[in-house]
Write an enzyme that holds these catalytic residues in place. Structure first.
Site, short mmCIF file in Angstrom:
data_model
loop_
_atom_site.label_atom_id
_atom_site.label_comp_id
_atom_site.label_asym_id
_atom_site.label_seq_id
_atom_site.Cartn_x
_atom_site.Cartn_y
_atom_site.Cartn_z
N ALA A 146 0.84 -1.20 0.00
CA ALA A 146 0.00 0.00 0.00
C ALA A 146 0.87 1.24 0.00
O ALA A 146 2.03 1.21 0.42
CB ALA A 146 -0.91 0.00 1.23
N ASP A 147 0.29 2.34 -0.47
CA ASP A 147 0.92 3.64 -0.38
C ASP A 147 -0.17 4.68 -0.21
O ASP A 147 -1.24 4.57 -0.81
CB ASP A 147 1.75 3.96 -1.64
CG ASP A 147 2.60 5.19 -1.42
OD1 ASP A 147 3.59 5.09 -0.66
OD2 ASP A 147 2.26 6.26 -1.96
N THR A 148 0.10 5.67 0.61
CA THR A 148 -0.89 6.72 0.90
C THR A 148 -0.28 8.08 0.59
O THR A 148 0.87 8.33 0.94
CB THR A 148 -1.31 6.66 2.39
OG1 THR A 148 -1.88 5.38 2.67
CG2 THR A 148 -2.34 7.74 2.71
#
Length: 191
Positions: free
Chosen positions: A72-74
């Protein structure tokens, strides 16, 4: 969910906590030095998805047949630009000043990968901060040291308690992992 051995590819304590909240057994596995840059031509929802895919690609050759990988990346998107992780206190203060009294988007891209399947999605949450004083911003930056957080804040910390007026979308997405959507995708992968 016992078809796969679940791997969370993240050093984020928040992602570990959120995934653990689903009562799933998982292992944390990380690779240092994964490039998190992205092409300038990508739109805001494409950026974290691109980075999550790049992270997943870095693990593919090391995965066993019975493993399921989550990456994931935010990002925080405000005033037409990405607010990433601040490099120092000055940049953290500037980011929080830019968010104060305004709406912004928190966008998380997630990849769920096995040897046979690859599912990728992004989730957008909108957050409105109240106006924040320089004293409040300074207190938060000094006491909570938000250098590992996109947009220089953790909604689950003091600044979220005093500053967040409204959220449209997933609270957990703002923390860094849209667990409700992830759970739905994991159920589909079990089929």
């Amino acid at each position: 969910m016992n078809k796969y051995h679940i791997i969370l590819a993240s050093n984020s304590p928040r992602r570990k906590e959120l995934l653990a909240g689903l009562d799933l057994d998982f292992e944390v596995r990380t690779i240092d030095g994964i490039d998190e840059s992205y092409p300038d031509t990508l739109g805001p929802e494409e950026i974290p998805l691109y980075i999550a895919r790049e992270k997943a690609n870095a693990y593919l050759s090391t995965m066993a047949d019975d493993e399921l990988l989550i990456t994931a990346d935010t990002i925080v998107w405000a005033s037409g630009k990405v607010l990433g992780k601040p490099k120092d206190a000055e940049e953290a203060r500037a980011m929080l000043r830019a968010l104060a009294g305004r709406w912004h988007q928190v966008i998380t891209g997630v990849c769920v990968v096995t040897k046979e399947r690859n599912v990728a999605f992004s989730v957008v949450s909108e957050v409105r901060f109240a106006p924040l004083s320089d004293e409040e911003i300074g207190y938060y930056v000094e006491k909570y040291r938000p250098y590992d957080k996109a947009g220089a804040y953790g909604i689950q910390e003091w600044i979220g308690y005093i500053g967040v007026e409204e959220i449209r979308g997933s609270f957990y997405n703002v923390m860094g992992l849209p667990v409700q959507r992830l759970y739905q995708e994991l159920k589909r992968m079990e089929r």
